[in-house]
Structures are given as C-alpha cells and as structure tokens.
Enzyme design. Structure first.
Site, mmCIF file in Angstrom:
data_model
loop_
_atom_site.group_PDB
_atom_site.id
_atom_site.type_symbol
_atom_site.label_atom_id
_atom_site.label_comp_id
_atom_site.label_asym_id
_atom_site.label_seq_id
_atom_site.Cartn_x
_atom_site.Cartn_y
_atom_site.Cartn_z
ATOM 1 N N ARG A 60 36.363 53.416 47.621
ATOM 2 C CA ARG A 60 35.737 53.076 46.025
ATOM 3 C C ARG A 60 35.058 54.167 45.545
ATOM 4 O O ARG A 60 34.457 54.768 46.342
ATOM 5 C CB ARG A 60 34.932 51.812 46.536
ATOM 6 C CG ARG A 60 35.518 50.397 46.740
ATOM 7 C CD ARG A 60 36.588 49.766 45.606
ATOM 8 N NE ARG A 60 37.194 48.527 45.873
ATOM 9 C CZ ARG A 60 38.541 48.411 46.315
ATOM 10 N NH1 ARG A 60 38.824 49.442 46.699
ATOM 11 N NH2 ARG A 60 38.848 46.962 46.825
ATOM 12 N N GLU A 88 36.903 52.478 36.435
ATOM 13 C CA GLU A 88 38.356 52.190 36.442
ATOM 14 C C GLU A 88 38.668 51.547 35.152
ATOM 15 O O GLU A 88 38.199 50.328 35.038
ATOM 16 C CB GLU A 88 38.695 51.753 37.700
ATOM 17 C CG GLU A 88 38.512 52.816 38.754
ATOM 18 C CD GLU A 88 38.961 52.294 39.941
ATOM 19 O OE1 GLU A 88 39.584 51.313 40.143
ATOM 20 O OE2 GLU A 88 38.460 52.950 41.246
ATOM 21 N N HIS A 121 44.041 54.389 41.061
ATOM 22 C CA HIS A 121 43.812 53.032 42.075
ATOM 23 C C HIS A 121 45.219 52.539 42.457
ATOM 24 O O HIS A 121 45.232 51.532 42.232
ATOM 25 C CB HIS A 121 42.879 52.307 41.545
ATOM 26 C CG HIS A 121 42.264 51.334 42.518
ATOM 27 N ND1 HIS A 121 40.778 50.729 42.433
ATOM 28 C CD2 HIS A 121 42.691 50.726 43.774
ATOM 29 C CE1 HIS A 121 40.753 50.191 43.498
ATOM 30 N NE2 HIS A 121 41.714 50.147 44.523
HETATM 31 C C1 DGY Z 1 42.178 46.606 47.591
HETATM 32 O O1 DGY Z 1 43.006 45.781 48.020
HETATM 33 O O2 DGY Z 1 41.059 46.535 47.781
HETATM 34 C C2 DGY Z 1 42.784 47.692 46.909
HETATM 35 O O3 DGY Z 1 41.968 48.742 46.608
HETATM 36 C C3 DGY Z 1 42.928 47.133 45.471
HETATM 37 O O4 DGY Z 1 41.752 46.810 44.994
#
Ligand code: DGY
Length: 327
Positions: free
Chosen positions: A238, A267, A286
């Site tokens: 993250r 984001e 992402h």
């Molecule tokens: C997750 O599944 O957590 C991916 O990062 C998509 O948000």
C-alpha cells in the site's frame, strides 16, 4: 423476505446472476462520483449486504446501514475498513485472499524486471524515435538473477515473490516479518533479518505487508538511508507503507537506484507528482491483481462470501470471526 445487496462494483453476467439468485441487487457503478455516493447513501438503509472494493466505509456511512449484516470486499487488503467498528456493530467483513496471490507476485516481478532493466524508459525511447544508435552504458540496466531479494512481509504474496526469486532467478532471499517462518526458510533457502539488516543487505526490497497502524510509514527517510545506492524498492503493498515524500527525495538524490511502485499515498496519483518526473521510477496504476482471470476469481470469491453470510453460513474468508454468531 428476500435480502438486499448493494453492489458497488460491476460483476460479470454469470456472477450477477448467481448473486441475484440469493438477493435483490442494487448496482451502483460509479460510487466515487457525487451522484453515485448519493445513490449509495439512499440505498444503505435497506442493505443487508454490501459488495465492492476501493471505498472507505466510514462510521457516517455505516450509521445509515442499520440492517447491514455483511460487507464483502473484492480485495485481500482490508485497510478501507475499521474492523473493530464493524465487529462492534455485528457486521461480518470478508475479503478475497489466495486467488490473487500469484498474480500479485507476478506484478511484483514485473516491477523488479522493469526497474532493473529500465524497460519502460528504453521502450519509450524506441517508441519516440530516439533509438538512433546502439545503446551504450548510459542506458544499461542491472542484473536481476543472482541478486539478493529482500521481502518485507512474508504472507502469501511474500512467499509467492520468494518462490519466483529463488527458483526462477537464483536469488538469495532475505525476509522480515513479525516472526521467523521456518517452513519458508526451508522451501526458499530464505534467511530472516531485522528490517534494518534486510534494507542494508538487499539489492531489491519488495514490500508486501498489509497496511496497519504498525506498517504505516514503515519505510521513511531513516530506512531509505539504510538501503544500498544500487538497491531498488518495489511496493506492491500500500502507498502509505512508504513515506512518499522521503522516497521522492531519495530517488531524486539517487540515494537508491530506482523504485517500482504499484501503489501510492493517494490513488489515482496526482499528475503533477514528482514521482512521475523521474526516469528511475516505474509507476503502475494499482494493478497488482488486475488480470481478467484473477479479477473474476476475486469477484466470485466475494459473491460466494456474501451468499454464505446472507444464508447464515460462516463465510470462508471471514476477517472478523468475533462478529460471527451462529444461529
Ligand atoms: C487488494 O486486493 O487488496 C488489492 O490491492 C486491490 O485493492
């Protein structure tokens, strides 16, 4: 009486049908727009279930959801939810682990390869017509095979990254997690390190930790200063795990070689972010789990979790088991 699910992520026709066999479904496709948010607010008081992704479900929204029994997140990460608050309210939270592990590890390796071999930068040179002679040292990358891979967070995705590094690229694997994992060490010939030692010894530092109060800003100026000047940081966790401003400074000063980033503090990233000005950054939107197959598998998993929760069965991927009270 039939149950009502508010869906804020579009499903394939097959999955929509599957969900509709168990509940009335209200689909809100653009939940982040003002209109979508207004529709969500109107729908929340009638919702038994919420299914979607990438929406911060705050207390103000949950206060409206007076009947809510379950939130099924189409993600493995659950940092968009206040788990304690959901548990207090007796609302089940489910996620979609396992099905995205391999794909997300592939993304990690795509970023390792792209940053080390400068794939994006050099491909742009070709596309822009700037490839006018054989490339020389100023365009050379660095090897991936045989280099030391440091993995921060040895969960499922960390293991899948280790597997690729060890078996595919002959990389010595170091890892840091809250406790040593002897099975991982045996499978990938991996060695446990403190975070500081891992940062100091690795050529690639790959972040795979979930975002929690403990991991927020785990990598700041002090930690970046421990990395080797030739080291590359990969973030598939993250954005908030890294102090983005400190990273920008480290990259601008070439204190580390490069960064491959799939996640950001904000984001979508702001278009004027200094990160996007740097040729030693590969930034992706992402997309860790974003393949046709995996996103469908995640959605199927989320639908199945929701159906279980609405049917009174314990969902397979329950994040807050203490909210579960069998009837
Ligand atoms: C997750 O599944 O957590 C991916 O990062 C998509 O948000």
């Amino acid at each position: 009486m039939s149950k009502h699910v508010v869906l804020y992520k579009k499903l394939s026709p097959a999955l929509m049908q599957r969900l509709q066999a168990h509940a009335d479904v209200t689909l809100i496709e653009d939940v982040k727009s003002d209109e979508g948010m207004a529709r969500l607010r109107d729908a929340l008081p009638h919702a038994d279930g919420l299914l979607g992704a990438s929406l911060k479900l705050d207390a103000e929204l949950l206060d409206r959801a007076v009947k809510l029994k379950a939130v099924s997140s189409v993600s493995v990460g659950v940092d968009n939810y206040d788990i304690d608050d959901l548990t207090r309210r007796g609302i089940l939270l489910t996620n979609t682990p396992d099905v995205l592990t391999q794909t997300t590890a592939d993304t990690g390796f795509a970023l390792i390869m792209a940053t080390a071999r400068r794939v994006v930068e050099l491909a742009s040179m070709v596309r822009d017509g700037r490839w006018t002679q054989n490339i020389g040292p100023e365009h050379f990358g660095t090897d991936v095979h045989g280099k030391t891979l440091g993995i921060v967070g040895m969960g499922r995705i960390g293991e899948a990254v280790a597997q690729r590094g060890h078996f595919g690229f002959g990389m010595p694997v170091l890892y840091h997690s809250h406790s040593p994992k002897p099975d991982v060490e045996a499978r990938f010939d991996a060695q446990y390190r403190s975070l500081e030692d891992l940062l100091h010894e690795s050529d690639f530092v790959c972040l795979t930790v979930p975002l929690t109060a403990q991991t927020e800003r785990l990598i700041g100026a002090e930690q970046l200063a421990l990395m080797r000047p030739q080291a590359i940081l990969i973030n598939i966790a993250r954005g908030k795990v890294v102090d983005e401003q400190a990273l920008i400074t480290a990259l601008q000063n070439r204190q580390i070689r490069a960064a491959g980033l799939d996640v950001f503090d904000r984001e979508p990233i702001q278009t004027d972010s200094p990160l996007l000005q740097l040729d030693n950054v590969v930034a992706t939107p992402h997309m860790g789990s974003a393949t046709d197959e995996t996103r469908e598998a995640m959605a199927r998993c989320a639908v199945d979790n929701m159906i279980s929760a609405l049917s009174g069965d314990k969902p397979k991927d329950l994040v807050n088991p203490s909210a579960w009270h069998p009837h």
